[in-house]
Design a protein around this motif. Structure first.
Motif, PDB file in Angstrom:
ATOM      1  N   VAL A 114       0.842  -1.197   0.000  1.00  0.00           N
ATOM      2  CA  VAL A 114       0.000   0.000   0.000  1.00  0.00           C
ATOM      3  C   VAL A 114       0.878   1.248   0.000  1.00  0.00           C
ATOM      4  CG1 VAL A 114      -1.684   1.338   1.337  1.00  0.00           C
ATOM      5  CG2 VAL A 114      -2.012  -1.116   1.026  1.00  0.00           C
ATOM      6  N   VAL A 115       1.915   1.244   0.830  1.00  0.00           N
ATOM      7  CA  VAL A 115       2.804   2.403   0.879  1.00  0.00           C
ATOM      8  C   VAL A 115       3.539   2.561  -0.452  1.00  0.00           C
ATOM      9  CG1 VAL A 115       4.863   3.400   1.967  1.00  0.00           C
ATOM     10  CG2 VAL A 115       3.115   2.311   3.377  1.00  0.00           C
ATOM     11  N   ARG A 116       4.227   1.525  -0.876  1.00  0.00           N
ATOM     12  CA  ARG A 116       5.100   1.622  -2.057  1.00  0.00           C
ATOM     13  C   ARG A 116       4.356   1.806  -3.366  1.00  0.00           C
ATOM     14  NH1 ARG A 116       8.103  -2.973   0.168  1.00  0.00           N
ATOM     15  NH2 ARG A 116       6.818  -4.187  -1.235  1.00  0.00           N
ATOM     16  N   HIS A 117       3.231   1.125  -3.532  1.00  0.00           N
ATOM     17  CA  HIS A 117       2.587   1.103  -4.846  1.00  0.00           C
ATOM     18  C   HIS A 117       1.287   1.890  -4.935  1.00  0.00           C
ATOM     19  CE1 HIS A 117       5.500  -1.751  -6.387  1.00  0.00           C
ATOM     20  NE2 HIS A 117       5.393  -2.375  -5.231  1.00  0.00           N
ATOM     21  N   MET A 118       0.789   2.390  -3.809  1.00  0.00           N
ATOM     22  CA  MET A 118      -0.451   3.146  -3.863  1.00  0.00           C
ATOM     23  C   MET A 118      -0.289   4.572  -3.340  1.00  0.00           C
ATOM     24  SD  MET A 118      -3.154   0.181  -2.828  1.00  0.00           S
ATOM     25  CE  MET A 118      -4.599   1.186  -3.144  1.00  0.00           C
ATOM     26  N   TYR A 119       0.493   4.765  -2.285  1.00  0.00           N
ATOM     27  CA  TYR A 119       0.601   6.080  -1.667  1.00  0.00           C
ATOM     28  C   TYR A 119       1.883   6.832  -2.025  1.00  0.00           C
ATOM     29  CZ  TYR A 119      -3.287   5.083   1.628  1.00  0.00           C
ATOM     30  OH  TYR A 119      -4.490   4.815   2.201  1.00  0.00           O
ATOM     31  N   ASP A 120       3.014   6.153  -2.105  1.00  0.00           N
ATOM     32  CA  ASP A 120       4.296   6.823  -2.346  1.00  0.00           C
ATOM     33  C   ASP A 120       4.457   7.115  -3.844  1.00  0.00           C
ATOM     34  OD1 ASP A 120       6.822   7.916  -2.134  1.00  0.00           O
ATOM     35  OD2 ASP A 120       7.832   6.011  -1.725  1.00  0.00           O
ATOM     36  N   ILE A 121       3.709   8.070  -4.321  1.00  0.00           N
ATOM     37  CA  ILE A 121       3.633   8.375  -5.751  1.00  0.00           C
ATOM     38  C   ILE A 121       4.983   8.799  -6.320  1.00  0.00           C
ATOM     39  CG2 ILE A 121       2.530   9.852  -7.484  1.00  0.00           C
ATOM     40  CD1 ILE A 121       0.642   7.804  -6.166  1.00  0.00           C
ATOM     41  N   ASP A 122       5.761   9.548  -5.563  1.00  0.00           N
ATOM     42  CA  ASP A 122       7.050  10.013  -6.081  1.00  0.00           C
ATOM     43  C   ASP A 122       8.199   9.034  -5.801  1.00  0.00           C
ATOM     44  OD1 ASP A 122       7.420  10.465  -3.367  1.00  0.00           O
ATOM     45  OD2 ASP A 122       7.503  12.645  -3.556  1.00  0.00           O
ATOM     46  N   ASN A 123       7.878   7.901  -5.216  1.00  0.00           N
ATOM     47  CA  ASN A 123       8.848   6.812  -4.987  1.00  0.00           C
ATOM     48  C   ASN A 123      10.109   7.251  -4.234  1.00  0.00           C
ATOM     49  OD1 ASN A 123       7.361   4.732  -6.365  1.00  0.00           O
ATOM     50  ND2 ASN A 123       7.889   5.788  -8.254  1.00  0.00           N
ATOM     51  N   ASN A 124       9.939   8.119  -3.246  1.00  0.00           N
ATOM     52  CA  ASN A 124      11.105   8.547  -2.480  1.00  0.00           C
ATOM     53  C   ASN A 124      11.287   7.755  -1.185  1.00  0.00           C
ATOM     54  OD1 ASN A 124       9.075   9.632  -0.926  1.00  0.00           O
ATOM     55  ND2 ASN A 124       9.710  11.758  -1.174  1.00  0.00           N
ATOM     56  N   GLY A 125      10.427   6.757  -0.951  1.00  0.00           N
ATOM     57  CA  GLY A 125      10.596   5.888   0.202  1.00  0.00           C
ATOM     58  C   GLY A 125       9.832   6.289   1.450  1.00  0.00           C
ATOM     59  N   TYR A 126       9.107   7.391   1.397  1.00  0.00           N
ATOM     60  CA  TYR A 126       8.286   7.817   2.531  1.00  0.00           C
ATOM     61  C   TYR A 126       7.074   8.571   1.989  1.00  0.00           C
ATOM     62  CZ  TYR A 126      10.690  12.248   1.706  1.00  0.00           C
ATOM     63  OH  TYR A 126      11.195  13.382   1.122  1.00  0.00           O
ATOM     64  N   PHE A 162       4.787   9.597  13.840  1.00  0.00           N
ATOM     65  CA  PHE A 162       5.093   9.549  15.269  1.00  0.00           C
ATOM     66  C   PHE A 162       6.149  10.568  15.681  1.00  0.00           C
ATOM     67  CE2 PHE A 162       3.694   5.091  14.339  1.00  0.00           C
ATOM     68  CZ  PHE A 162       2.454   5.210  14.951  1.00  0.00           C
ATOM     69  N   ASP A 163       7.110  10.852  14.806  1.00  0.00           N
ATOM     70  CA  ASP A 163       8.156  11.818  15.162  1.00  0.00           C
ATOM     71  C   ASP A 163       7.843  13.236  14.669  1.00  0.00           C
ATOM     72  OD1 ASP A 163       8.606  11.531  12.458  1.00  0.00           O
ATOM     73  OD2 ASP A 163      10.625  10.685  12.681  1.00  0.00           O
ATOM     74  N   LYS A 164       6.667  13.421  14.066  1.00  0.00           N
ATOM     75  CA  LYS A 164       6.150  14.723  13.621  1.00  0.00           C
ATOM     76  C   LYS A 164       7.130  15.481  12.720  1.00  0.00           C
ATOM     77  CE  LYS A 164       2.426  14.043  15.923  1.00  0.00           C
ATOM     78  NZ  LYS A 164       1.426  13.289  15.214  1.00  0.00           N
ATOM     79  N   ASP A 165       7.753  14.753  11.775  1.00  0.00           N
ATOM     80  CA  ASP A 165       8.696  15.383  10.847  1.00  0.00           C
ATOM     81  C   ASP A 165       8.089  15.671   9.474  1.00  0.00           C
ATOM     82  OD1 ASP A 165       8.536  12.826   9.797  1.00  0.00           O
ATOM     83  OD2 ASP A 165      10.712  12.501   9.725  1.00  0.00           O
ATOM     84  N   GLY A 166       6.772  15.442   9.324  1.00  0.00           N
ATOM     85  CA  GLY A 166       6.113  15.696   8.047  1.00  0.00           C
ATOM     86  C   GLY A 166       6.287  14.576   7.043  1.00  0.00           C
ATOM     87  N   ARG A 167       6.869  13.476   7.485  1.00  0.00           N
ATOM     88  CA  ARG A 167       7.082  12.309   6.635  1.00  0.00           C
ATOM     89  C   ARG A 167       6.636  11.061   7.392  1.00  0.00           C
ATOM     90  NH1 ARG A 167      13.307  13.294   4.691  1.00  0.00           N
ATOM     91  NH2 ARG A 167      12.916  15.237   3.576  1.00  0.00           N
ATOM     92  N   ILE A 168       6.110  10.118   6.637  1.00  0.00           N
ATOM     93  CA  ILE A 168       5.699   8.855   7.251  1.00  0.00           C
ATOM     94  C   ILE A 168       6.492   7.740   6.588  1.00  0.00           C
ATOM     95  CG2 ILE A 168       3.792   7.246   7.622  1.00  0.00           C
ATOM     96  CD1 ILE A 168       1.913   9.713   7.492  1.00  0.00           C
ATOM     97  N   THR A 169       7.258   7.045   7.388  1.00  0.00           N
ATOM     98  CA  THR A 169       8.025   5.908   6.877  1.00  0.00           C
ATOM     99  C   THR A 169       7.111   4.691   6.767  1.00  0.00           C
ATOM    100  OG1 THR A 169       8.661   5.122   9.064  1.00  0.00           O
ATOM    101  CG2 THR A 169      10.117   6.762   8.022  1.00  0.00           C
ATOM    102  N   THR A 170       7.591   3.696   6.069  1.00  0.00           N
ATOM    103  CA  THR A 170       6.823   2.454   5.958  1.00  0.00           C
ATOM    104  C   THR A 170       6.596   1.852   7.333  1.00  0.00           C
ATOM    105  OG1 THR A 170       7.690   2.081   3.747  1.00  0.00           O
ATOM    106  CG2 THR A 170       6.757   0.178   4.872  1.00  0.00           C
ATOM    107  N   ALA A 171       7.604   1.886   8.188  1.00  0.00           N
ATOM    108  CA  ALA A 171       7.463   1.334   9.538  1.00  0.00           C
ATOM    109  C   ALA A 171       6.407   2.098  10.339  1.00  0.00           C
ATOM    110  CB  ALA A 171       8.812   1.357  10.262  1.00  0.00           C
ATOM    111  N   GLU A 172       6.388   3.413  10.227  1.00  0.00           N
ATOM    112  CA  GLU A 172       5.382   4.208  10.933  1.00  0.00           C
ATOM    113  C   GLU A 172       3.981   3.883  10.399  1.00  0.00           C
ATOM    114  OE1 GLU A 172       7.372   8.444  12.232  1.00  0.00           O
ATOM    115  OE2 GLU A 172       7.109   8.099  10.072  1.00  0.00           O
TER     116      GLU A 172
END
Length: 192
Positions: A12-24, A71-81
């Motif tokens: 879901v993260v890699r193929h549906m949400y991460d449109i620009d493929n930057n890993g987050y 969780f770390d409020k950096d404006g990015r969501i990692t796959t783990a988050e």
């Protein structure tokens, strides 16, 4: 392993949400999803009014997912988050108990898949959706995945209705086992 819960959520993260493929995930991904949804639904047309609606849906989804997963409020969501947030909000839950913005995304995704707008995702529409996300060299696994999704009622009607799609989506995200029909919702998943 290919259909494990972790791999499904990562998909879901890699193929549906991460449109620009930057890993987050970030807000840009969700704005790009709005444009994509508008163009796909409009079969190339992208009206300002419809794009505004999609931007509202996707920005709301981003805000809700950020609250749940950044969780770390950096404006990015990692796959783990993201995986941890899905575990907290969707695991062992029915579709109606999912976060509201996620339900809006799922319903929008159904509309994008239902290319002719008749309320049923057919095999041809399912195929089209699969090939727009991942590299596929043989149609047979895609067709097998579609066939594995269908109940007897689905077969009679020729595909998946929105209510059935919601049910399958809740299985895809919310059930840790890999022995149910929901695992096939997006076709054959890559194992990487």
């Amino acid at each position: 392993m290919k259909y494990s819960w972790e791999n499904r959520v990562d998909f879901v993260v890699r193929h549906m949400y991460d449109i620009d493929n930057n890993g987050y995930l970030d807000q840009k991904d969700f704005e790009c999803m709005a444009l994509r949804a508008c163009i796909i639904e409009g079969k190339g047309d992208c009206s300002t009014g419809r794009l505004t609606e999609y931007l509202h849906i996707m920005r709301s989804l981003w805000e809700e997912i950020s609250e749940l997963a950044d969780f770390d409020k950096d404006g990015r969501i990692t796959t783990a988050e993201f995986r941890e947030a899905v575990k907290r909000t969707c695991m062992q839950k029915k579709y109606d108990d999912f976060p509201q913005a996620m339900k809006a995304f799922i319903e929008t995704n159904f509309k994008m898949m239902d290319l002719n707008g008749d309320g049923v995702i057919t095999k041809d529409e399912f195929r089209y959706n699969c090939i727009t996300r991942i590299a596929i060299e043989d149609i047979e696994p895609v067709d097998e995945a579609f066939d594995n999704l269908l109940s007897d009622d689905d077969r009679k009607r020729g595909g998946l209705t929105l209510s059935r799609y919601k049910e399958l989506y809740s299985l895809f995200l919310g059930h840790p086992e890999d022995n149910h029909e929901g695992i096939y919702l997006f076709g054959p998943l890559p194992s990487d």
